[in-house]
Design a protein around this motif. Structure first.
Motif, short mmCIF file in Angstrom:
data_model
loop_
_atom_site.label_atom_id
_atom_site.label_comp_id
_atom_site.label_asym_id
_atom_site.label_seq_id
_atom_site.Cartn_x
_atom_site.Cartn_y
_atom_site.Cartn_z
N VAL A 1 51.04 44.88 32.41
CA VAL A 1 50.54 46.20 32.82
C VAL A 1 49.24 46.03 33.60
N GLN A 2 48.37 45.13 33.14
CA GLN A 2 47.12 44.88 33.86
C GLN A 2 47.41 44.41 35.28
N ARG A 3 48.38 43.51 35.46
CA ARG A 3 48.73 43.05 36.81
C ARG A 3 49.16 44.22 37.68
N ALA A 4 49.94 45.15 37.10
CA ALA A 4 50.37 46.33 37.86
C ALA A 4 49.17 47.19 38.24
N GLU A 5 48.22 47.34 37.31
CA GLU A 5 47.02 48.14 37.60
C GLU A 5 46.17 47.48 38.69
N LEU A 6 46.14 46.16 38.71
CA LEU A 6 45.37 45.46 39.74
C LEU A 6 45.90 45.77 41.13
N ILE A 7 47.22 45.98 41.24
CA ILE A 7 47.80 46.35 42.54
C ILE A 7 47.20 47.67 43.00
N GLY A 8 47.06 48.63 42.07
CA GLY A 8 46.45 49.92 42.40
C GLY A 8 45.00 49.78 42.84
N TYR A 9 44.24 48.96 42.10
CA TYR A 9 42.83 48.74 42.48
C TYR A 9 42.75 48.10 43.87
N ARG A 10 43.64 47.13 44.13
CA ARG A 10 43.61 46.45 45.43
C ARG A 10 43.89 47.43 46.57
N ARG A 11 44.87 48.31 46.36
CA ARG A 11 45.19 49.29 47.40
C ARG A 11 44.01 50.22 47.65
N MET A 12 43.40 50.66 46.56
CA MET A 12 42.27 51.58 46.66
C MET A 12 41.12 50.92 47.44
N VAL B 1 28.49 47.75 52.90
CA VAL B 1 29.46 48.26 51.93
C VAL B 1 30.76 47.47 52.05
N LYS B 2 31.14 47.12 53.28
CA LYS B 2 32.34 46.29 53.49
C LYS B 2 32.21 44.95 52.76
N ARG B 3 31.00 44.37 52.81
CA ARG B 3 30.77 43.08 52.12
C ARG B 3 30.94 43.25 50.61
N VAL B 4 30.44 44.36 50.07
CA VAL B 4 30.58 44.62 48.63
C VAL B 4 32.06 44.75 48.27
N ILE B 5 32.80 45.52 49.07
CA ILE B 5 34.22 45.72 48.79
C ILE B 5 34.98 44.40 48.89
N ASN B 6 34.66 43.61 49.91
CA ASN B 6 35.31 42.29 50.06
C ASN B 6 35.03 41.40 48.86
N HIS B 7 33.80 41.46 48.35
CA HIS B 7 33.45 40.68 47.15
C HIS B 7 34.36 41.08 45.99
N TRP B 8 34.55 42.40 45.79
CA TRP B 8 35.34 42.86 44.65
C TRP B 8 36.83 42.63 44.86
N LEU B 9 37.28 42.56 46.10
CA LEU B 9 38.66 42.12 46.37
C LEU B 9 38.82 40.66 45.94
N GLY B 10 37.77 39.86 46.15
CA GLY B 10 37.79 38.48 45.67
C GLY B 10 37.81 38.39 44.16
N VAL B 11 37.07 39.30 43.50
CA VAL B 11 37.09 39.35 42.02
C VAL B 11 38.50 39.70 41.54
N LEU B 12 39.17 40.61 42.25
CA LEU B 12 40.55 40.95 41.90
C LEU B 12 41.45 39.72 41.97
N ASP B 13 41.25 38.88 43.00
CA ASP B 13 42.03 37.63 43.10
C ASP B 13 41.78 36.76 41.88
N ASP B 14 40.52 36.69 41.46
CA ASP B 14 40.15 35.88 40.29
C ASP B 14 40.79 36.43 39.02
N ILE B 15 40.76 37.75 38.86
CA ILE B 15 41.39 38.37 37.69
C ILE B 15 42.89 38.09 37.69
N GLU B 16 43.51 38.23 38.86
CA GLU B 16 44.95 37.98 38.97
C GLU B 16 45.28 36.53 38.59
#
Length: 199
Positions: A148-159, A172-187
């Motif tokens: 379920v967490q993996r499915a939720e990560l897809i939603g966060y990535r799209r957002m 702000v783009k740099r901040v968002i890119n950083h958190w996209l990288g964190v999403l990769d780490d969580i995945e």
């Protein structure tokens, strides 16, 4: 409806059967329209359906229940997804158009998910070293939660990707890119955890 179709088509065990179902759905869509579809629509529709089938099979392979009915109804503050899977209707509130001003709240959630997932990987690795520590039922519950967490990560990535596209400020783009990288780490940690539990 497309997500519901993708879920149900994914239940066919053989890829050729799934492709036949996708072709059949397209023929029904075509039959409902009196005009010829624009170029590329058929390929795009089928590709989207294949992607949903693949995601469902990857995220929830053990879920083999058909979903006969799913509806998304608009509401003022959020939309409501109603799903009937044979055990009554379940309603889930969704924010389908989140405001970019909510980024700090999303970051707070991702920080928690990130640290919790890393800690769970360590905990499960230690527990696996002692035979029979994790009972089958507990393992199944943990696997379900992290799928379920993996499915939720897809939603966060799209957002975050949508916000990245509409955001003019480079900082702000740099901040968002950083958190996209964190999403990769969580995945990555989530997949590691699921690999340990299902090996």
């Amino acid at each position: 409806m497309t997500c519901c179709l993708g879920w149900n088509i994914s239940l066919f065990p053989d890829n050729s059967q799934r492709e036949q179902q996708i072709d059949m759905v397209w023929k029904m869509v075509e039959a409902d329209n009196h005009e010829s579809p624009p170029p590329g629509l058929e390929q795009g529709f089928k590709q989207d359906l294949r992607m949903l089938v693949t995601q469902k099979r990857g995220l929830f392979p053990w879920q083999i229940k058909n979903i006969p009915k799913a509806e998304l109804n608009r509401n003022e503050a959020w939309d409501v997804l109603s799903i009937d899977a044979g055990k009554g209707i379940e309603e889930i509130q969704l924010v389908t158009h989140p405001d970019p001003m909510g980024l700090p709240y999303i970051i707070e959630v991702l920080v928690g998910i990130h640290s919790d997932t890393k800690a769970m990987v360590d905990l499960i690795q230690q527990a696996r070293q002692t035979p029979d520590v994790l009972k089958d039922m507990v393992t199944a519950q943990i696997v379900t939660a992290y799928c379920v967490q993996r499915a939720e990560l897809i939603g966060y990535r799209r957002m975050l990707t949508v916000w990245l596209d509409i955001q003019p400020e480079l900082s702000v783009k740099r901040v968002i890119n950083h958190w996209l990288g964190v999403l990769d780490d969580i995945e990555m940690h989530t997949k590691t955890l699921l690999g340990i539990l299902t090996e």
